[in-house]
Scaffold this motif. Structure first.
Motif, short mmCIF file in Angstrom:
data_model
loop_
_atom_site.label_atom_id
_atom_site.label_comp_id
_atom_site.label_asym_id
_atom_site.label_seq_id
_atom_site.Cartn_x
_atom_site.Cartn_y
_atom_site.Cartn_z
N ALA A 145 -4.58 0.28 -8.33
CA ALA A 145 -5.42 -0.75 -8.94
C ALA A 145 -4.64 -1.55 -9.98
O ALA A 145 -4.70 -2.79 -10.02
CB ALA A 145 -6.64 -0.10 -9.59
N HIS A 182 -10.43 -3.25 -14.16
CA HIS A 182 -10.82 -2.92 -12.80
C HIS A 182 -12.04 -2.00 -12.80
O HIS A 182 -12.42 -1.46 -13.85
CB HIS A 182 -9.65 -2.24 -12.08
CG HIS A 182 -8.39 -3.05 -12.07
ND1 HIS A 182 -8.22 -4.16 -11.28
CD2 HIS A 182 -7.24 -2.93 -12.79
CE1 HIS A 182 -7.03 -4.68 -11.50
NE2 HIS A 182 -6.41 -3.96 -12.42
N GLY A 213 -3.48 -5.58 -9.76
CA GLY A 213 -3.87 -6.56 -10.78
C GLY A 213 -2.68 -7.34 -11.32
O GLY A 213 -2.75 -8.54 -11.50
#
Length: 284
Positions: free
Chosen positions: A273, A252, A277
Motif C-alpha cells: 500500500a 490508505h 501510494g
C-alpha cells in the motif's frame, strides 16, 4: 577460465547523493536566519506550553493525552508553513484503535506526519539523548526502543499498553531513510507486537505514504535525507531555499490485523500500500 566475481552493485539510492552546500548568497543567509529563528522560537515556546499542559493533563487523564497532541499538530503545521513548503493531505486518518506505518525519507517526516493526525512516534533510543530533539521527542510521547532481541518482550508490553490506552503509534518499517523516490522492503520485527494478548482481534494498521515533490528545477531527491548526509547542512539548505516544493501525505485504508495470519503477511500488505501510494504520486 574462471570468470572474476563482480562486486555487488550498490542500490542507486545508497550512492550519488545530490551535493548539499551551505547557503552562500546574502539573501539565502538572511532567509536561513529568519526561518531558523522563527522555527526555533516556535519549537521552544511549544515545548514550554506542552510541558505546562502535561502538568494538568497527566493527573486528570493518566496515560491518555487528550490535549497535548493538538498542540503538537499546530506547531508542526506552522513549522511547515514557515519553511514555505506546500502541504497536501489525501485520505483520512483512522480513529480506530491501532497503529500507523509510513515510509521514511527525511527529518521532515516528523512534521509532515504530526501535522495531520494524533500519533506518537516509535524511535531508536539514541534519539532520546540528542540535545533538544530528544527533549521534544520525550515531551510529545515518543516510544524509544533498543534494537536488542533481549528487549523484545519488554518493548511489546510497552507497545500494547500504549495502544490499549488509545495511542496511535507510528513507526518506519524500512528501518532507515531513503532518497524519497522509492520504498525499501519492510522489516517485520515490530509487527509482532500486534499479535499479543488478543490485540490482533481489536486493532487496525493504517499505511501512510509520504511523498516529496522537489522545487522546480531541483534534483527529485531534494528533500531526501539519508546515508551520511549531515543534518545541519541539509537543514540549512532547506531553510535557505528561495523556492520550495510540496509534501503530499496519503492515508490508505486501514487493515484489520486479524485478517493476516502473521507479521510477515501484515508487513507485506502495508508495504504494498505504501509503495503504491509513493509510485502513483511521483508518476503524476
Amino acid at each position: 577460465m574462471t570468470q572474476p566475481k563482480r562486486a555487488p552493485q550498490t542500490p542507486l539510492w545508497m550512492g550519488g547523493e545530490p551535493p548539499v552546500e551551505p547557503p552562500k548568497s546574502a539573501a539565502d543567509k538572511l532567509r536561513l536566519g529568519l526561518r531558523g529563528l522563527a522555527i526555533g522560537l516556535l519549537l521552544s515556546g511549544g515545548l514550554v506550553v506542552l510541558l505546562l499542559l502535561r502538568l494538568i493533563e497527566r493527573p486528570i487523564h493518566g496515560a491518555a493525552r487528550p490535549w497535548t497532541p493538538s498542540l503538537t499538530r499546530v506547531v508542526c503545521r506552522l513549522t511547515i508553513a514557515i519553511i514555505g513548503i506546500r502541504y497536501k493531505v489525501r485520505g483520512t486518518p483512522m480513529h480506530h484503535i491501532g497503529a500507523v506505518v509510513a515510509n521514511h525519507s527525511s527529518w521532515l517526516d516528523i512534521f509532515a506526519l504530526n501535522a495531520c493526525q494524533r500519533v506518537y512516534f516509535v524511535s531508536k533510543e539514541e534519539v532520546e539523548r540528542w540535545p533538544f530533539v530528544g527533549w521534544l521527542a520525550q515531551a510529545t510521547g515518543t516510544v524509544f526502543i533498543r534494537r536488542d532481541p533481549r528487549q523484545a518482550k519488554a518493548q511489546q508490553a510497552v507497545f500494547e499498553a500504549r495502544i490499549r490506552a488509545g495511542h496511535h503509534l507510528l513507526f518506519f518499517p524500512e528501518g532507515t531513510s531513503t532518497d524519497g523516490l522509492q520504498v525499501l522492503p519492510f522489516k517485520t520485527t515490530l509487527f509482532q507486537a500486534f499479535y499479543t494478548h488478543g490485540l490482533d482481534r481489536v486493532m487496525q494498521i493504517q499505511p501512510v505514504s509520504v511523498i516529496y515533490h522537489a522545487p522546480q528545477g531541483e534534483d527529485p531527491r531534494y528533500y531526501g535525507w539519508w546515508r551520511d548526509m549531515a543534518f545541519a547542512t541539509h537543514l540549512a539548505k532547506v531553510l535557505a531555499a528561495p523556492r520550495q516544493g510540496e509534501i503530499e501525505v496519503v492515508f490508505h485504508d486501514p487493515l484489520n490485523v486479524a485478517d493476516y495470519p502473521s507479521r510477515k503477511e501484515l508487513a507485506a500488505a502495508c508495504e504494498v500500500a505504501v509503495r503504491a501510494g509513493v509510485d502513483q504520486a511521483l508518476s503524476r
